[in-house]
Design an enzyme around this catalytic site. Structure first.
Site, PDB file in Angstrom:
ATOM      1  N   HIS A  86      -5.317   4.588  -2.503  1.00  0.00           N
ATOM      2  CA  HIS A  86      -6.452   5.072  -3.303  1.00  0.00           C
ATOM      3  C   HIS A  86      -7.045   4.032  -4.242  1.00  0.00           C
ATOM      4  O   HIS A  86      -7.919   4.365  -5.042  1.00  0.00           O
ATOM      5  CB  HIS A  86      -6.051   6.306  -4.109  1.00  0.00           C
ATOM      6  CG  HIS A  86      -6.002   7.554  -3.274  1.00  0.00           C
ATOM      7  ND1 HIS A  86      -5.140   7.700  -2.229  1.00  0.00           N
ATOM      8  CD2 HIS A  86      -6.723   8.708  -3.332  1.00  0.00           C
ATOM      9  CE1 HIS A  86      -5.318   8.899  -1.674  1.00  0.00           C
ATOM     10  NE2 HIS A  86      -6.278   9.527  -2.317  1.00  0.00           N
ATOM     11  N   ASP A  87      -6.569   2.817  -4.180  1.00  0.00           N
ATOM     12  CA  ASP A  87      -7.141   1.782  -5.039  1.00  0.00           C
ATOM     13  C   ASP A  87      -8.667   1.764  -4.850  1.00  0.00           C
ATOM     14  O   ASP A  87      -9.150   1.627  -3.718  1.00  0.00           O
ATOM     15  CB  ASP A  87      -6.552   0.417  -4.661  1.00  0.00           C
ATOM     16  CG  ASP A  87      -6.880  -0.658  -5.673  1.00  0.00           C
ATOM     17  OD1 ASP A  87      -5.974  -1.080  -6.402  1.00  0.00           O
ATOM     18  OD2 ASP A  87      -8.073  -1.066  -5.738  1.00  0.00           O
ATOM     19  N   ARG A  97       0.841  -1.199   0.000  1.00  0.00           N
ATOM     20  CA  ARG A  97       0.000   0.000   0.000  1.00  0.00           C
ATOM     21  C   ARG A  97       0.875   1.247   0.000  1.00  0.00           C
ATOM     22  O   ARG A  97       1.779   1.378   0.799  1.00  0.00           O
ATOM     23  CB  ARG A  97      -0.911  -0.011   1.227  1.00  0.00           C
ATOM     24  CG  ARG A  97      -1.801   1.211   1.327  1.00  0.00           C
ATOM     25  CD  ARG A  97      -2.938   1.018   2.288  1.00  0.00           C
ATOM     26  NE  ARG A  97      -2.538   1.062   3.692  1.00  0.00           N
ATOM     27  CZ  ARG A  97      -3.406   1.091   4.719  1.00  0.00           C
ATOM     28  NH1 ARG A  97      -4.716   1.042   4.486  1.00  0.00           N
ATOM     29  NH2 ARG A  97      -2.971   1.132   5.961  1.00  0.00           N
ATOM     30  N   GLY A 103      -0.496   5.036  -1.371  1.00  0.00           N
ATOM     31  CA  GLY A 103      -1.451   6.079  -0.988  1.00  0.00           C
ATOM     32  C   GLY A 103      -2.824   5.530  -0.620  1.00  0.00           C
ATOM     33  O   GLY A 103      -3.704   6.279  -0.176  1.00  0.00           O
ATOM     34  N   GLY A 125      -1.382   8.344  -4.087  1.00  0.00           N
ATOM     35  CA  GLY A 125      -0.011   7.924  -3.832  1.00  0.00           C
ATOM     36  C   GLY A 125       0.759   7.662  -5.120  1.00  0.00           C
ATOM     37  O   GLY A 125       0.200   7.180  -6.107  1.00  0.00           O
ATOM     38  N   TYR A 136      -8.397   2.813 -12.711  1.00  0.00           N
ATOM     39  CA  TYR A 136      -9.797   2.901 -12.281  1.00  0.00           C
ATOM     40  C   TYR A 136     -10.250   1.478 -11.929  1.00  0.00           C
ATOM     41  O   TYR A 136     -11.192   0.948 -12.492  1.00  0.00           O
ATOM     42  CB  TYR A 136     -10.687   3.485 -13.379  1.00  0.00           C
ATOM     43  CG  TYR A 136     -10.489   4.967 -13.628  1.00  0.00           C
ATOM     44  CD1 TYR A 136      -9.705   5.743 -12.786  1.00  0.00           C
ATOM     45  CD2 TYR A 136     -11.113   5.596 -14.709  1.00  0.00           C
ATOM     46  CE1 TYR A 136      -9.529   7.099 -13.021  1.00  0.00           C
ATOM     47  CE2 TYR A 136     -10.947   6.953 -14.950  1.00  0.00           C
ATOM     48  CZ  TYR A 136     -10.150   7.693 -14.102  1.00  0.00           C
ATOM     49  OH  TYR A 136      -9.998   9.036 -14.333  1.00  0.00           O
ATOM     50  N   GLY A 180       0.947   3.442  -6.494  1.00  0.00           N
ATOM     51  CA  GLY A 180      -0.093   2.891  -7.362  1.00  0.00           C
ATOM     52  C   GLY A 180      -0.286   3.729  -8.604  1.00  0.00           C
ATOM     53  O   GLY A 180      -0.476   3.201  -9.705  1.00  0.00           O
ATOM     54  N   SER A 192      -5.124  -2.782  -2.145  1.00  0.00           N
ATOM     55  CA  SER A 192      -3.853  -2.616  -1.443  1.00  0.00           C
ATOM     56  C   SER A 192      -3.971  -2.890   0.053  1.00  0.00           C
ATOM     57  O   SER A 192      -2.966  -2.951   0.741  1.00  0.00           O
ATOM     58  CB  SER A 192      -3.314  -1.202  -1.664  1.00  0.00           C
ATOM     59  OG  SER A 192      -4.275  -0.238  -1.257  1.00  0.00           O
ATOM     60  N   CYS A 194      -5.872  14.524  -8.238  1.00  0.00           N
ATOM     61  CA  CYS A 194      -6.161  14.520  -6.796  1.00  0.00           C
ATOM     62  C   CYS A 194      -4.845  14.459  -6.012  1.00  0.00           C
ATOM     63  O   CYS A 194      -4.084  13.503  -6.142  1.00  0.00           O
ATOM     64  CB  CYS A 194      -7.041  13.314  -6.474  1.00  0.00           C
ATOM     65  SG  CYS A 194      -7.217  13.006  -4.733  1.00  0.00           S
TER      66      CYS A 194
HETATM   67  C1  LIG Z   1      -9.822  10.536  -5.265  1.00  0.00           C
HETATM   68  C2  LIG Z   1      -9.086   9.846  -6.361  1.00  0.00           C
HETATM   69  C3  LIG Z   1      -8.639  10.586  -7.452  1.00  0.00           C
HETATM   70  C4  LIG Z   1      -7.925   9.979  -8.485  1.00  0.00           C
HETATM   71  N1  LIG Z   1      -7.487  10.741  -9.534  1.00  0.00           N
HETATM   72  C5  LIG Z   1      -6.750  10.168 -10.511  1.00  0.00           C
HETATM   73  C6  LIG Z   1      -6.225  10.920 -11.592  1.00  0.00           C
HETATM   74  O1  LIG Z   1      -6.420  12.128 -11.682  1.00  0.00           O
HETATM   75  N2  LIG Z   1      -5.488  10.279 -12.528  1.00  0.00           N
HETATM   76  C7  LIG Z   1      -5.248   8.937 -12.453  1.00  0.00           C
HETATM   77  O2  LIG Z   1      -4.552   8.404 -13.323  1.00  0.00           O
HETATM   78  N3  LIG Z   1      -5.746   8.193 -11.453  1.00  0.00           N
HETATM   79  C8  LIG Z   1      -6.471   8.766 -10.488  1.00  0.00           C
HETATM   80  N4  LIG Z   1      -6.945   8.003  -9.463  1.00  0.00           N
HETATM   81  C9  LIG Z   1      -6.640   6.571  -9.445  1.00  0.00           C
HETATM   82  C10 LIG Z   1      -5.262   6.331  -8.823  1.00  0.00           C
HETATM   83  O3  LIG Z   1      -4.247   6.689  -9.736  1.00  0.00           O
HETATM   84  C11 LIG Z   1      -5.104   4.855  -8.501  1.00  0.00           C
HETATM   85  O4  LIG Z   1      -6.089   4.477  -7.577  1.00  0.00           O
HETATM   86  C12 LIG Z   1      -3.725   4.548  -7.941  1.00  0.00           C
HETATM   87  O5  LIG Z   1      -3.470   3.177  -8.066  1.00  0.00           O
HETATM   88  C13 LIG Z   1      -3.599   4.976  -6.502  1.00  0.00           C
HETATM   89  O6  LIG Z   1      -2.303   4.843  -6.046  1.00  0.00           O
HETATM   90  P1  LIG Z   1      -2.079   4.729  -4.470  1.00  0.00           P
HETATM   91  O7  LIG Z   1      -0.633   4.494  -4.234  1.00  0.00           O
HETATM   92  O8  LIG Z   1      -2.744   5.857  -3.786  1.00  0.00           O
HETATM   93  O9  LIG Z   1      -2.951   3.430  -4.160  1.00  0.00           O
HETATM   94  P2  LIG Z   1      -2.749   2.068  -3.394  1.00  0.00           P
HETATM   95  O10 LIG Z   1      -4.132   1.655  -3.042  1.00  0.00           O
HETATM   96  O11 LIG Z   1      -1.763   2.192  -2.297  1.00  0.00           O
HETATM   97  O12 LIG Z   1      -2.150   1.112  -4.502  1.00  0.00           O
HETATM   98  C14 LIG Z   1      -2.819   0.805  -5.718  1.00  0.00           C
HETATM   99  C15 LIG Z   1      -2.217  -0.456  -6.333  1.00  0.00           C
HETATM  100  O13 LIG Z   1      -0.814  -0.283  -6.537  1.00  0.00           O
HETATM  101  C16 LIG Z   1      -0.063  -1.233  -5.762  1.00  0.00           C
HETATM  102  N5  LIG Z   1       1.080  -0.533  -5.198  1.00  0.00           N
HETATM  103  C17 LIG Z   1       1.048   0.582  -4.424  1.00  0.00           C
HETATM  104  N6  LIG Z   1       2.290   0.940  -4.097  1.00  0.00           N
HETATM  105  C18 LIG Z   1       3.135   0.067  -4.659  1.00  0.00           C
HETATM  106  C19 LIG Z   1       4.557  -0.063  -4.661  1.00  0.00           C
HETATM  107  N7  LIG Z   1       5.335   0.786  -3.990  1.00  0.00           N
HETATM  108  N8  LIG Z   1       5.102  -1.103  -5.338  1.00  0.00           N
HETATM  109  C20 LIG Z   1       4.308  -1.993  -5.995  1.00  0.00           C
HETATM  110  N9  LIG Z   1       2.959  -1.901  -6.025  1.00  0.00           N
HETATM  111  C21 LIG Z   1       2.374  -0.882  -5.372  1.00  0.00           C
HETATM  112  C22 LIG Z   1      -1.034  -1.706  -4.703  1.00  0.00           C
HETATM  113  O14 LIG Z   1      -0.678  -2.961  -4.200  1.00  0.00           O
HETATM  114  C23 LIG Z   1      -2.349  -1.690  -5.455  1.00  0.00           C
HETATM  115  O15 LIG Z   1      -2.440  -2.825  -6.278  1.00  0.00           O
HETATM  116  C24 LIG Z   1      -7.671   8.595  -8.429  1.00  0.00           C
HETATM  117  C25 LIG Z   1      -8.129   7.849  -7.341  1.00  0.00           C
HETATM  118  C26 LIG Z   1      -8.829   8.457  -6.316  1.00  0.00           C
HETATM  119  C27 LIG Z   1      -9.336   7.632  -5.167  1.00  0.00           C
END
Ligand SMILES: Cc1cc2nc3c(=O)[nH]c(=O)nc-3n(C[C@H](O)[C@H](O)[C@H](O)COP(=O)(O)OP(=O)(O)OC[C@H]3O[C@@H](n4cnc5c(N)ncnc54)[C@H](O)[C@@H]3O)c2cc1C
Ligand SMILES: *[C@@H]1O[C@H](CO)[C@@H](O)[C@H](O)[C@H]1NC(C)=O
Ligand SMILES: *[C@@H]1O[C@H](CO)[C@@H](O)[C@H](O)[C@H]1NC(C)=O
Ligand SMILES: *[C@@H]1O[C@H](CO)[C@@H](O)[C@H](O)[C@H]1NC(C)=O
Length: 541
Positions: free
Chosen positions: A120-121, A116, A118, A187, A483, A190, A126, A183
């Site tokens: 935001h999955d 995990r 950020g 993180g 998404y 992801g 995650s 947003c």
């Molecule tokens: C409010 C909101 C706004 C958004 N806006 C956009 C946007 O403008 N553009 C866009 O493209 N997307 C957008 N998204 C989607 C976002 O890019 C994805 O949800 C992204 O995967 C989130 O990354 P995270 O690290 O926050 O999520 P996490 O839930 O932490 O991870 C998402 C996935 O990536 C994997 N992962 C995370 N970190 C790692 C790592 N270090 N190494 C290997 N795998 C990892 C996790 O296991 C999981 O499968 C948005 C989502 C939300 C909720």
């Protein structure tokens, strides 16, 4: 011991599932106690004594601190319930050696790891797992952002948020930027590994089109960079979802140049204000406009004016222009006069202030707010589609009726074209390039808790998606990995996992790139350690 491969990995994994499904029904929050204890011992014994690991380990026995850590990065409250499966342990890694120990010990103990960053999955993949006992490797401590204006690059650790990345760039320069998501709390981990996009995509392409290097911990616990991991693996973690391949510690990215002033706007049109005409015109121009211009449409159902009970559809045209308002207005006047954009609609700011505008924050807000990691939270469902030819006008009119009937789900149209259409479909795992007019995001947000409400709202979103079938891509019906949509299907990671993936999410997310991802996966993680409900499977051959 570190690099021993489990014998018959598929078989042992299947046995593992069947044992734990039974024990899950008795005690959903915990796995076999002795495996857990032995895993914790392994973490401690493997960790580098100069970076002790034990105070970064949280288990349900820690009570409130475990819950607080678990909840800290739950970004979809749909998965913040007592019945949501919980990890038996959370490791809030602070040092690379902690990540290496987590991988090696989880492998020898046959445990599933969720990574995990950020949080935001959209489907919580995650931090939630269906079936087997799992732990979370939480990356939020890896948040360094090191901007080097001399070389127009930055090293960004995966636990950083986009807001932190943007803030650190702006701290050093008013004319540099990074083309990533809208947003600020999303993180890096992801977002980048899933192929992120933002409002500069028509000019600069995707987030992953600007990744120059990466540091990753592989299944053998090795710390690799681009050179030592090789071009195949480096290709895969730029859009294929890194969670299938390793733990990314950091990405090195190339910054882009922006002018000192950029222009944003937000213009609303309801059906009574000719929204149908304007949306229809947008369909024909949005992907062809000047590459500096990105106009997103957000469609929602709102109360009609006049105070009655009537509903209407409101289109919000949210614009971003890499230039000043005078040039923007002249482009709009010649190419999209139907919107009637006026000087008074235009907000000229620095790029960093435009990030605030696009987050619906007042542009006078101090940019330090971008360092705030906690967004306002609600319950979410998302789905996606790609549109390759304009929707006929009667189709639009029927869509408005459908939206008013369903009430809840909204839609976001994100235009493609420009740089997106110039980059080859196999340059990165993200395949949705030339030939797409725009991407649809279906969205439902709600505040009320409870399974029944959630089920109903997810169902409404599915019905809108169903309605759109004739107007969107088919064979395959394409979808955007970031998404995340579990409705496309899940993998049980047993025998037949290749077919399971290919037929459900594999070809929809990756099209012709799916098989290359499978080949790379088979080479770098043949035992399928890095797995989840929608991961890349190993080859059946
Ligand atoms: C409010 C909101 C706004 C958004 N806006 C956009 C946007 O403008 N553009 C866009 O493209 N997307 C957008 N998204 C989607 C976002 O890019 C994805 O949800 C992204 O995967 C989130 O990354 P995270 O690290 O926050 O999520 P996490 O839930 O932490 O991870 C998402 C996935 O990536 C994997 N992962 C995370 N970190 C790692 C790592 N270090 N190494 C290997 N795998 C990892 C996790 O296991 C999981 O499968 C948005 C989502 C939300 C909720
Ligand atoms: C998540 O659930 C817990 C337990 O019910 C609750 O205390 C917490 O406030 C919830 N989080 C949010 C942000 O609502
Ligand atoms: C909508 O279109 C009609 C007919 O073309 C026009 O008279 C009217 O001014 C338009 N309304 C708005 C709000 O643009
Ligand atoms: C919309 O109208 C309903 C009644 O039909 C009312 O309850 C609701 O508060 C209104 N919403 C807004 C945003 O005005």
């Amino acid at each position: 011991m570190a690099t021993t491969k489990p014998i018959l990995p598929t078989l042992s994994f299947l046995l593992f599932i069947s044992i734990t499904v039974a024990s899950c029904q008795l005690a959903p929050a915990s796995s076999d106690d002795s495996t857990e204890a032995s895993f914790v011992q392994c973490l401690i014994s493997k960790s580098n004594p100069s970076h002790p690991i034990s105070k970064f380990i949280y288990t349900p026995n820690d009570g409130a601190s475990y819950s607080a850590v678990l909840q800290a990065y739950i970004r979809n409250l749909r998965f913040n319930t007592s019945s949501t499966p919980k990890p038996f342990l959370i490791l809030t890694a602070l040092h690379v050696s902690h990540v290496q120990s987590a991988v090696l010990c989880a492998r020898t103990h046959g445990l599933q790891m969720k990574i995990r960053s950020g949080g935001h999955d959209y489907e919580g993949l995650s931090y939630v797992s269906s079936g087997s006992p799992f732990f979370i490797l939480d990356m939020f401590n890896f948040r360094a952002v090191d901007v080097d204006i001399e070389t127009d690059t930055a090293w960004i650790q995966t636990g950083a948020t986009l807001g932190e990345v943007y803030y650190r760039i702006a701290e050093k320069s008013g004319v540099h930027a990074y083309p990533a998501g809208i947003c600020p709390t999303v993180g890096v981990g992801g977002h980048v590994s899933g192929g992120g996009y933002g409002n500069m995509m028509r000019k600069f392409g995707l987030t992953v089109d600007h990744v120059a290097d990466a540091v990753l911990v592989d299944v053998d616990g090795r710390l690799l960079d681009r050179k030592s991991m090789g071009e195949d693996l480096f290709w895969a973690i730029r859009g294929g979802g890194a969670a299938s391949f390793g733990v990314v510690i950091a990405y090195k990215v190339n910054l882009v140049r922006v002018p000192e002033l950029v222009t944003s706007f937000s213009v609303f049109r309801t059906l009574e204000q000719n929204a149908t005409d304007v949306v229809d015109r947008w369909q024909h121009v949005a992907d062809k406009l000047d590459d500096d211009l990105f106009i997103r449409i957000t469609l929602t159902v709102v109360n009609a004016s006049g105070g009655g009970t009537g509903r209407t559809v409101r289109a919000r045209f949210l614009g971003f222009f890499i230039g000043d308002s005078a040039r923007l207005l002249s482009i709009m006047k010649s190419d999209f006069p139907e919107l009637g954009l006026a000087q008074s609609d235009c907000v000229e700011t620095s790029w960093i202030k435009s990030v605030l505008f696009w987050s619906d924050l007042a542009i006078s807000t101090p940019t330090e707010i971008l360092l705030n990691r906690t967004p306002s939270l609600t319950r979410l469902k998302r789905k996606s589609d790609y549109v390759k030819k304009p929707i006929p006008r009667d189709g639009l009119e029927n869509l408005w009726k459908k939206m008013i009937e369903l009430q809840l789900p909204g839609m976001v149209f994100n235009p493609y074209g420009g740089r997106m259409a110039e980059i080859a479909a196999d340059a990165t795992p993200f395949p949705h390039r030339a030939g797409n007019l725009w991407k649809i995001q279906y969205l439902a947000n709600w505040n009320e808790g409870g399974d029944e409400v959630a089920r109903r709202n997810v169902e409404l979103t599915r019905r809108l998606y169903e309605f759109m079938t004739p107007f969107v891509s088919k064979d395959p019906r394409e979808a955007f990995l970031n998404y995340r949509d579990i409705d496309l299907g899940v993998n049980h990671n047993g025998k037949g996992s290749y077919e399971e993936a290919r037929r459900s999410y594999g070809v929809r997310y990756f099209k012709q790139n799916f098989n290359r991802l499978v080949r790379i996966k088979t080479k770098v993680d043949p035992g399928n350690f890095f797995r989840n409900e929608q991961s890349i499977p190993v080859s059946p051959h």
